[in-house]
Design an enzyme around this catalytic site. Structure first.
Site, PDB file in Angstrom:
ATOM      1  N   GLU A 165      41.579  44.602  37.845  1.00 53.11           N
ATOM      2  CA  GLU A 165      42.019  43.295  38.341  1.00 53.11           C
ATOM      3  C   GLU A 165      43.327  43.411  39.119  1.00 53.11           C
ATOM      4  O   GLU A 165      43.463  42.875  40.225  1.00 53.11           O
ATOM      5  CB  GLU A 165      42.183  42.320  37.179  1.00 53.11           C
ATOM      6  CG  GLU A 165      42.582  40.915  37.580  1.00 53.11           C
ATOM      7  CD  GLU A 165      41.553  40.257  38.476  1.00 53.11           C
ATOM      8  OE1 GLU A 165      40.443  40.002  38.015  1.00 53.11           O
ATOM      9  OE2 GLU A 165      41.868  40.004  39.646  1.00 53.11           O
ATOM     10  N   ASP A 214      43.806  42.699  43.172  1.00 51.79           N
ATOM     11  CA  ASP A 214      44.685  41.662  43.702  1.00 51.79           C
ATOM     12  C   ASP A 214      45.724  42.235  44.660  1.00 51.79           C
ATOM     13  O   ASP A 214      45.951  41.690  45.747  1.00 51.79           O
ATOM     14  CB  ASP A 214      45.381  40.935  42.547  1.00 51.79           C
ATOM     15  CG  ASP A 214      44.405  40.180  41.658  1.00 51.79           C
ATOM     16  OD1 ASP A 214      43.245  39.995  42.078  1.00 51.79           O
ATOM     17  OD2 ASP A 214      44.792  39.783  40.553  1.00 51.79           O
ATOM     18  N   SER A 232      38.264  36.149  41.666  1.00 45.71           N
ATOM     19  CA  SER A 232      39.506  36.923  41.651  1.00 45.71           C
ATOM     20  C   SER A 232      39.617  37.779  42.909  1.00 45.71           C
ATOM     21  O   SER A 232      40.698  38.275  43.226  1.00 45.71           O
ATOM     22  CB  SER A 232      39.567  37.817  40.410  1.00 45.71           C
ATOM     23  OG  SER A 232      38.424  38.635  40.321  1.00 45.71           O
TER      24      SER A 232
END
Length: 638
Positions: A307, A311, A547
């Site tokens: 994650e 990002d 995301s």
């Protein structure tokens, strides 16, 4: 048309209402308790594992009502809406010294000005401190936080916390994990405090471990060669072409910054980022970022997470060479293994990070967050109080982007967690936060307890965040997991009314009773969310989810802010009034696909705004043409 570029200094005066210090309320009855919030059953998959060890302490955060209940909401409206009628005085810098009148749009507040807007009445502080002393809490254990309208009380014995709050704190464990927290299924406050205290944390917020996005799958070697084929992976070069930003080169890198948050023990791998940029953004050199460790996150770049890598790699891939900040935040969302010294985890997921942010003089103008939880797992008073903290950042000119979620209109059985068994669509928080206030009248007993200058209310002001849904393919269609729908806590803001009502006209009676038709709709915008290439542990992998979408849109917003700064204009701040106004024609309307869930086919993407893809996906060049341009005008002399 050419515009005169002026260096201006806007005089923004924060006016406070005189405080009534002569009030002499009746002595409070600290034993007259009234429930603040209670679950009918233990939420979700949590299970009680008994009382905490003798001597266990807990740190409590107490949100106090501001003296001017809706002042922050008003200020954010004024500085975030390009068409807001209010003005601020501006002075052209020497040598001319000409006074102008300028729209208050973009005249963002300082940390100190925000603190004045959210400050509680002195009487509120005095009353709460008296209550704490009554229960033996030393003043040395009490400090202010979150801009001044929260109290942090450290080292409170659990037995004292139970007396303070009419609670029964126990240890709870999430089924199938080692995640252990200290919580209560209900708490109360003395009646005298209900109009002064918004929420206390940690109390009834349980949440749940955030579900991982589609697991990255290894594609070492052959994946890079396959990227150019039809159906290949999404990369920065693809996104920059798709969203029309490939030719823009940031120039205001000495002023502009973008922030990325990381919870759950997610860290960015330095070497992975370098390899990612080398493979997929070959013109970039030496990508770097500043790490700010919050709440002892244990940041370790040698243990990268999918994650965090995703990002950072995609904000860098879109917005490089704009400076980046990574906030590594320890707390509830992080896996917790108790030991003899720290037997329980009492941290909340956002409060520690927000306290750090609010204390900073300089904050990134754009922040991307790819985390959230079902709105109903957040007690309403807690959600509203957290939202108001996000609002403090919005008033200071920060654009907050949140992923809308990956469960369509809701995952699982979608039953309300109040024990009723009723099924309803499940939006995600904080993506649902928005503005709007609803005031409740004072009762005669309340009037006797509080100075007239303090106006208690049921407050629905939110952090003014922008929610990002997901699309896929080319031409783009809605990603089936894109979470969207309508809040059950936050009212619909006025700027969204026309867009939402236009959707309802197309929806008709479908899904009637499964959503709140009077509330805030989510998402606001969307972007690609499927088959993203990332580098993880030196290998190329793929991942999907909103995301992915959030950092992409955040990168594009950061480029827009870069352009604004290069033209000596204010940054965009809270985006939504502009997005639903002038900027709405700067998006690619997505009209195909749906977001099934809760045993239904969900909502469908339709012309205009919809609760699957929002206004659509961004076109950078079209948005550039629609950027707000505050133009000072001379003050009339007559």
């Amino acid at each position: 048309m050419q515009y005169l570029r002026l260096s201006v200094l806007c005089a923004l005066t924060v006016i406070t209402t005189p405080l009534d210090s002569t009030a002499t309320p009746f002595p409070p009855n600290w034993n007259h308790m009234h429930t603040k919030h209670r679950w009918n059953a233990i939420p979700g998959k949590w299970e009680s594992i008994g009382q905490p060890p003798v001597g266990t302490t807990i740190d409590l955060s107490i949100a106090l009502r501001p003296h001017r209940e809706h002042a922050l909401a008003d200020a954010i409206h004024e500085v975030s809406n390009p068409k807001h009628p209010k003005h601020a005085l501006c002075f052209i810098l020497p040598p001319t010294h000409v006074t102008l009148l300028r729209s208050r749009y973009g005249a963002y507040l300082s940390k100190e000005q925000v603190a004045k807007l959210v400050a509680p009445h002195p009487y509120t502080l005095k009353l709460v401190e008296t209550w704490l002393r009554h229960h033996g809490v030393s003043p040395s254990n009490v400090s202010t936080s979150h801009g001044g309208n929260w109290l942090t009380v450290t080292g409170v014995p659990v037995s004292t916390a139970n007396e303070l709050l009419g609670a029964s704190y126990q240890l709870y464990r999430y089924a199938g994990t080692n995640e252990t927290i200290l919580r209560t299924v209900g708490y109360a406050l003395p009646v005298a405090l209900h109009v002064h205290v918004q929420t206390v944390a940690p109390t009834t917020y349980f949440g749940s471990p955030l579900t991982p996005r589609e697991r990255p799958r290894g594609h070492r070697g052959r994946a890079v060669a396959a990227l150019s084929t039809r159906g290949g992976l999404v990369t920065p070069s693809f996104l920059r072409r798709l969203y029309n930003s490939a030719t823009y080169q940031p120039v205001a890198t000495h002023q502009n910054t973008i922030g990325v948050t990381g919870f759950q023990g997610q860290y960015v791998g330095d070497e992975d980022l370098e390899k990612f940029m080398r493979l997929f953004r070959s013109d970039a050199r030496n990508p770097t970022f500043l790490v700010i460790d919050i709440n002892d996150s244990g940041y370790d770049p040698k243990m990268p997470g999918s994650e965090a890598n995703l990002d950072m790699q995609y904000t860098q891939g879109i917005a490089w060479p704009t400076p980046h900040v990574f906030y590594s935040i320890g707390g509830l969302a992080e896996e917790f293994i108790p030991d003899s010294f720290t037997p329980v985890n009492t941290n909340e997921p956002y409060l520690r990070w927000l306290d750090t942010m609010i204390r900073q003089e300089d904050i990134p103008q754009t922040i991307s967050t790819s985390y959230g939880g079902n709105e109903q797992t957040f007690p309403p008073d807690y959600a509203k109080s957290v939202c108001e903290l996000f609002g403090q950042l919005g008033a200071r000119g920060v654009s907050m982007l949140f992923a809308s979620g990956d469960s369509g209109v809701g995952g699982g059985d979608c039953k309300k967690n109040d024990g009723s068994g009723v099924v309803e669509f499940q939006p995600l928080f904080p993506a649902t936060c928005t503005c709007g206030c609803e005031f409740s009248p004072l009762t005669s007993s309340t009037q006797a307890q509080i100075p007239v200058a303090h106006h208690p209310a049921t407050h629905f002001a939110g952090p003014w965040v922008t929610s990002v849904g997901g699309t896929m393919g080319r031409p783009e269609v809605a990603a089936p997991f894109s979470t969207g729908g309508f809040s059950n806590v936050f009212k619909r803001p006025g700027y969204q009314t026309d867009a939402v009502l236009g959707f309802f006209q197309q929806l008709g009676s479908q899904h009637s009773g499964l959503y709140n038709a009077s509330s805030r709709g989510s998402p606001d915008v969307s972007a690609q969310a499927v088959r993203f290439a990332i580098v993880l542990n030196d290998g190329v992998a793929r991942t999907s989810g909103t995301s992915c979408s959030a950092p992409v849109v955040a990168g594009i917003v950061s480029l827009l802010n870069d352009y604004q700064l290069s033209m000596n204009r204010p940054v965009l701040g809270f985006l939504n009034p502009w997005l639903y106004g002038t900027a709405s024609q700067g998006f690619n309307d997505i009209t195909s696909g749906s977001n099934p869930g809760c045993g239904t086919d969900g909502f469908s993407a339709v012309p205009g705004w919809d609760p699957v893809t929002g206004l659509g996906t961004p076109d950078f060049q079209r948005l550039l043409e629609r950027l707000p341009i505050p133009i000072p005008t001379p003050i009339p002399t007559n």
